[in-house]
Design a protein around this motif. Structure first.
Motif, PDB file in Angstrom:
ATOM      1  N   GLY A  71       0.818  -1.208   0.000  1.00 12.93           N
ATOM      2  CA  GLY A  71       0.000   0.000   0.000  1.00 12.93           C
ATOM      3  C   GLY A  71       0.847   1.251   0.000  1.00 12.93           C
ATOM      4  N   LEU A  72       0.947   1.917  -1.146  1.00 11.77           N
ATOM      5  CA  LEU A  72       1.694   3.165  -1.235  1.00 11.77           C
ATOM      6  C   LEU A  72       1.007   4.240  -0.400  1.00 11.77           C
ATOM      7  N   GLY A  73       1.821   5.088   0.216  1.00  8.72           N
ATOM      8  CA  GLY A  73       1.274   6.173   1.010  1.00  8.72           C
ATOM      9  C   GLY A  73       1.095   5.832   2.474  1.00  8.72           C
ATOM     10  N   TYR A  74       1.290   4.568   2.831  1.00  9.19           N
ATOM     11  CA  TYR A  74       1.225   4.134   4.227  1.00  9.19           C
ATOM     12  C   TYR A  74       2.634   3.759   4.688  1.00  9.19           C
ATOM     13  N   LEU A  75       2.965   4.097   5.922  1.00 13.66           N
ATOM     14  CA  LEU A  75       4.266   3.711   6.452  1.00 13.66           C
ATOM     15  C   LEU A  75       4.418   2.192   6.521  1.00 13.66           C
ATOM     16  N   VAL A  76       3.351   1.532   6.955  1.00 13.33           N
ATOM     17  CA  VAL A  76       3.415   0.093   7.152  1.00 13.33           C
ATOM     18  C   VAL A  76       3.246  -0.680   5.847  1.00 13.33           C
ATOM     19  N   GLY A  77       2.780  -0.022   4.789  1.00 13.40           N
ATOM     20  CA  GLY A  77       2.523  -0.694   3.518  1.00 13.40           C
ATOM     21  C   GLY A  77       3.724  -1.442   2.960  1.00 13.40           C
ATOM     22  N   PRO A  78       4.872  -0.779   2.766  1.00 10.58           N
ATOM     23  CA  PRO A  78       6.029  -1.487   2.219  1.00 10.58           C
ATOM     24  C   PRO A  78       6.523  -2.624   3.109  1.00 10.58           C
ATOM     25  N   ILE A  79       6.335  -2.495   4.411  1.00 11.19           N
ATOM     26  CA  ILE A  79       6.743  -3.559   5.328  1.00 11.19           C
ATOM     27  C   ILE A  79       5.880  -4.802   5.106  1.00 11.19           C
ATOM     28  N   VAL A  80       4.563  -4.590   5.039  1.00 12.96           N
ATOM     29  CA  VAL A  80       3.639  -5.700   4.813  1.00 12.96           C
ATOM     30  C   VAL A  80       3.872  -6.325   3.434  1.00 12.96           C
ATOM     31  N   GLY A  81       3.987  -5.476   2.401  1.00 14.03           N
ATOM     32  CA  GLY A  81       4.180  -5.981   1.046  1.00 14.03           C
ATOM     33  C   GLY A  81       5.473  -6.748   0.887  1.00 14.03           C
ATOM     34  N   SER A  82       6.566  -6.203   1.417  1.00 10.90           N
ATOM     35  CA  SER A  82       7.864  -6.872   1.302  1.00 10.90           C
ATOM     36  C   SER A  82       7.878  -8.184   2.077  1.00 10.90           C
ATOM     37  N   GLY A  83       7.378  -8.139   3.319  1.00  8.03           N
ATOM     38  CA  GLY A  83       7.379  -9.340   4.138  1.00  8.03           C
ATOM     39  C   GLY A  83       6.576 -10.466   3.507  1.00  8.03           C
ATOM     40  N   LEU A  84       5.400 -10.138   2.986  1.00  6.58           N
ATOM     41  CA  LEU A  84       4.529 -11.161   2.403  1.00  6.58           C
ATOM     42  C   LEU A  84       5.071 -11.675   1.069  1.00  6.58           C
ATOM     43  N   LEU A  85       5.345 -10.756   0.132  1.00  6.73           N
ATOM     44  CA  LEU A  85       5.722 -11.191  -1.214  1.00  6.73           C
ATOM     45  C   LEU A  85       7.118 -11.802  -1.264  1.00  6.73           C
ATOM     46  N   TYR A  86       8.043 -11.284  -0.462  1.00  5.55           N
ATOM     47  CA  TYR A  86       9.358 -11.920  -0.460  1.00  5.55           C
ATOM     48  C   TYR A  86       9.267 -13.323   0.127  1.00  5.55           C
ATOM     49  N   GLY A  87       8.423 -13.482   1.147  1.00 12.13           N
ATOM     50  CA  GLY A  87       8.209 -14.813   1.700  1.00 12.13           C
ATOM     51  C   GLY A  87       7.602 -15.759   0.674  1.00 12.13           C
ATOM     52  N   VAL A  88       6.620 -15.270  -0.075  1.00  6.36           N
ATOM     53  CA  VAL A  88       5.995 -16.077  -1.129  1.00  6.36           C
ATOM     54  C   VAL A  88       7.012 -16.394  -2.224  1.00  6.36           C
ATOM     55  N   ASP A  89       7.789 -15.393  -2.621  1.00  7.44           N
ATOM     56  CA  ASP A  89       8.818 -15.584  -3.645  1.00  7.44           C
ATOM     57  C   ASP A  89       9.817 -16.656  -3.228  1.00  7.44           C
ATOM     58  N   HIS A  90      10.240 -16.593  -1.980  1.00 11.66           N
ATOM     59  CA  HIS A  90      11.212 -17.570  -1.472  1.00 11.66           C
ATOM     60  C   HIS A  90      10.614 -18.972  -1.457  1.00 11.66           C
ATOM     61  N   LEU A  91       9.357 -19.067  -1.035  1.00 12.79           N
ATOM     62  CA  LEU A  91       8.687 -20.364  -0.978  1.00 12.79           C
ATOM     63  C   LEU A  91       8.522 -20.966  -2.376  1.00 12.79           C
ATOM     64  N   ILE A  92       8.104 -20.124  -3.331  1.00 13.92           N
ATOM     65  CA  ILE A  92       7.933 -20.600  -4.712  1.00 13.92           C
ATOM     66  C   ILE A  92       9.271 -21.043  -5.295  1.00 13.92           C
ATOM     67  N   TRP A  93      10.305 -20.279  -5.024  1.00 16.72           N
ATOM     68  CA  TRP A  93      11.635 -20.614  -5.551  1.00 16.72           C
ATOM     69  C   TRP A  93      12.117 -21.959  -5.000  1.00 16.72           C
ATOM     70  N   GLN A  94      11.804 -22.230  -3.729  1.00 15.13           N
ATOM     71  CA  GLN A  94      12.211 -23.504  -3.133  1.00 15.13           C
ATOM     72  C   GLN A  94      11.467 -24.681  -3.757  1.00 15.13           C
ATOM     73  N   GLN A  95      10.165 -24.492  -4.025  1.00 16.89           N
ATOM     74  CA  GLN A  95       9.338 -25.595  -4.507  1.00 16.89           C
ATOM     75  C   GLN A  95       9.366 -25.738  -6.030  1.00 16.89           C
ATOM     76  N   PHE A  96       9.391 -24.601  -6.737  1.00 17.09           N
ATOM     77  CA  PHE A  96       9.327 -24.616  -8.204  1.00 17.09           C
ATOM     78  C   PHE A  96      10.383 -23.662  -8.777  1.00 17.09           C
ATOM     79  N   PRO A  97      11.663 -23.996  -8.680  1.00 19.57           N
ATOM     80  CA  PRO A  97      12.725 -23.067  -9.102  1.00 19.57           C
ATOM     81  C   PRO A  97      12.646 -22.645 -10.564  1.00 19.57           C
ATOM     82  N   THR A  98      12.208 -23.553 -11.437  1.00 19.33           N
ATOM     83  CA  THR A  98      12.158 -23.202 -12.864  1.00 19.33           C
ATOM     84  C   THR A  98      10.945 -22.344 -13.213  1.00 19.33           C
ATOM     85  N   LEU A  99       9.928 -22.370 -12.362  1.00 25.72           N
ATOM     86  CA  LEU A  99       8.709 -21.595 -12.621  1.00 25.72           C
ATOM     87  C   LEU A  99       8.581 -20.409 -11.673  1.00 25.72           C
TER      88      LEU A  99
END
Length: 320
Positions: free
Chosen positions: A256-284
């Motif tokens: 959420g742009l414009g919120y202090l907590v927005g980038p924290i929530v977005g980074s924490g969630l999506l980087y976690g998802v990215d890491h999980l996907i990379w572990q399970q499906f590295p080619t995809l």
């Protein structure tokens, strides 16, 4: 009328308290990670992306500028660190300070482009990032390492790099706190919403947006330098990879742009998802992450925090 005024005052007082509690939780979590888990790399990069997205929010969320060339600061910071440490023989901490200074210099060079708005500014900033990459590639190989890049193995100290990134994240959050809760933040939001009206009421548009621009530049420069120290390697393709800009934008917008907590929530969630996907499906990895991002943005165009604020409008005044 008095009840409404009291509720407004309570919300204004509660917002900094809630944000302070969030920062304390983050500080304790990241500070204690090395003592409770061996997964240092995951938390290091989570801090890096939180720093990148938070700083991006300064200029995009507050001032309303979308710098597609955001990677320029990251890349210049990485190479400034490598050159000052490897080629000039300076201590790594001094080299990192030099990376921050290099980020400020690049921001000041690019400052005249702030006269542009919208997609025009984005395109020009992207062109300047490509120009920065080209300039570094043309420097003497004995300084930049040429096509092989620079190796900083003699500076290898993952734990020190981790805590340095921790300090930079805390400084980014402190800067965000100042920007959002100060008159400067109010002025930036006024410029974002209506620049002409802001000028009429006495806002110094040039000086105010330059503060946000410099703040948005110095932290990715530090992040680039610290990441180079952490990995001990620097090369043009990774330092100026456009995915750095893309992830910074996506993580900040998802939260959420414009919120202090927005980038924290977005980074924490999506980087976690990215890491999980990379572990399970590295080619995809990129395909599946792209699908997640598209679904998230379509479902919540204002980001996770923005959607929450819209759904629970009575709580909006408490969301930092």
């Amino acid at each position: 009328m008095a009840d409404n005024t009291r509720k407004t005052q309570l919300g204004a007082m509660a917002k900094p308290v809630i944000w302070g509690a969030i920062v304390i939780v983050l500080a304790v979590t990241f500070a204690t990670v090395p003592f409770v888990t061996g997964n240092l790399s995951f938390m290091f990069y989570m801090m890096l992306w939180m720093t990148m997205a938070t700083a991006f929010n300064f200029v995009a969320g507050l001032a309303g500028y979308m710098p597609f060339g955001y990677v320029a600061f990251y890349g210049v910071g990485a190479y400034a660190t490598g050159i000052l440490y490897k080629s000039a023989g300076l201590p790594i901490i001094v080299a990192l300070i030099g990376a921050g200074a290099a980020g400020i210099v690049v921001a000041l060079i690019m400052a005249p482009t702030l006269r542009l708005r919208g997609v025009y500014f984005g395109i020009v900033s992207l062109a300047m990032a490509l120009a920065a990459k080209l300039i570094i590639s043309l420097l003497p190989p004995n300084i930049t390492g040429g096509s092989m890049g620079l190796i900083l193995s003699s500076a290898n100290n993952p734990m020190a790099a981790y805590y340095t990134m921790f300090i930079v994240l805390m400084l980014a959050l402190a800067t965000g706190t100042w920007l959002f809760f100060s008159r400067t933040g109010t002025a930036l939001r006024a410029i974002r919403d209506d620049q002409e009206a802001a000028e009429v009421v006495g806002v110094n548009v040039v000086r105010t947006r330059l503060k946000a621009w410099v703040a948005a530049a110095v932290f990715p420069a530090f992040a680039g330098g610290i990441e180079a120290w952490y990995t001990n390697a620097i090369d043009l393709e990774s330092s100026f990879n456009l995915l750095v800009t893309a992830k910074s934008i996506v993580y900040a917008m998802a939260g959420g742009l414009g919120y202090l907590v927005g980038p924290i929530v977005g980074s924490g969630l999506l980087y976690g998802v990215d890491h999980l996907i990379w572990q399970q499906f590295p080619t995809l990895n990129l395909l599946l992450l792209g699908i997640v991002i598209v679904v998230l943005i379509l479902a919540m165009p204002r980001g996770i925090v923005g959607a929450f604020a819209q759904r629970f409008s009575r709580l909006r005044k408490y969301i930092p």
